[in-house]
Design a protein around this motif. Structure first.
Motif, PDB file in Angstrom:
ATOM      1  N   SER A 137      -4.643 -60.997  12.586  1.00 21.92           N
ATOM      2  CA  SER A 137      -3.606 -60.648  13.557  1.00 21.92           C
ATOM      3  C   SER A 137      -3.485 -61.748  14.602  1.00 21.92           C
ATOM      4  O   SER A 137      -4.449 -62.446  14.923  1.00 21.92           O
ATOM      5  N   TYR A 182      -1.359 -58.998   9.332  1.00 23.45           N
ATOM      6  CA  TYR A 182      -1.307 -59.072   7.877  1.00 23.45           C
ATOM      7  C   TYR A 182      -2.648 -58.552   7.355  1.00 23.45           C
ATOM      8  O   TYR A 182      -3.701 -58.903   7.895  1.00 23.45           O
ATOM      9  N   THR A 198      -0.702 -55.141   0.169  1.00 27.12           N
ATOM     10  CA  THR A 198      -0.598 -56.052   1.304  1.00 27.12           C
ATOM     11  C   THR A 198       0.259 -55.364   2.356  1.00 27.12           C
ATOM     12  O   THR A 198       1.262 -54.716   2.037  1.00 27.12           O
ATOM     13  N   ILE A 202       2.145 -55.814   6.209  1.00 30.91           N
ATOM     14  CA  ILE A 202       2.643 -56.674   7.284  1.00 30.91           C
ATOM     15  C   ILE A 202       3.169 -55.755   8.375  1.00 30.91           C
ATOM     16  O   ILE A 202       3.877 -54.783   8.092  1.00 30.91           O
TER      17      ILE A 202
END
Length: 195
Positions: free
Chosen positions: A111, A130, A145, A147
């Motif tokens: 981060s 992320y 993943t 975001i």
């Protein structure tokens, strides 16, 4: 020591009707260390045991989310004379040992944030993050993943009490998109007490 008691807006039996119900109770217990590398550069490290309880968990089976995790984070922060510039970079790792194999995971996260110190003991923080998660015990094996972009607000009421608020948006991409890929806004409001 820290804890979060979460509620989730869940559907009722009546179509179109929703109610906030208890969702999870998660704690963090562990040491937090901070040192200064220079007059305005801080390095922080933490390792914590994170017991997790989900109210709607099934009693048995691979989809149980309750259990315990070990969480660690290393942060470097620069406090500037400029009240609008206090960048921070963090790297984190979590090993989540849930009771069910579908949610046992390891996560590596990064981060980057900046805090703006405003008048009247207010602080605004903008953060981008992320994270990459692996669910090696799930069947089929899963990898995600995430975001996110967040804007948080802190209002100090006294030396011990503060009000916290956050809005943000998160996108999760998974190799099993029908079940685990999503994008959604998030919002929270809370109170903090520090000894």
């Amino acid at each position: 020591v820290e804890g979060v008691y979460s509620f989730q807006n869940t559907a009722d039996d009546t179509p179109g009707s929703f109610t906030y119900r208890p969702y999870s109770l998660i704690g963090d217990v562990g040491p937090f260390l901070r040192t200064e590398l220079g007059p305005r550069i801080q390095v922080q490290g933490e390792v914590s045991l994170r017991p997790e309880f989900y109210f709607k968990d099934p009693v048995t089976g691979s989809s149980q989310r309750s259990g315990a995790a070990v969480f660690s984070r290393l942060t470097i922060k620069r406090d500037s004379i400029n009240p609008y510039l206090s960048p921070q970079l963090a790297v984190s790792y979590e090993n989540n040992a849930t009771q069910g194999t579908d949610f046992q995971s390891t996560t590596l996260g990064f981060s980057l944030s900046n805090s703006l110190r405003l008048p009247s003991r207010n602080t605004l923080t903008v953060e981008g993050e992320y994270a990459a998660s692996s669910y090696a015990q799930a069947n089929p094996v899963r990898s995600d993943t995430t975001i996110g972009l967040h804007l948080s607000w802190l209002k100090e009421l006294s030396a011990s009490w503060a009000i916290l608020g956050e809005v943000g948006y998160g996108i999760n991409s998974s190799n099993i998109p029908n079940l685990y890929s999503y994008s959604r806004p998030v919002a929270s409001l809370g109170v903090s007490f520090t000894l």
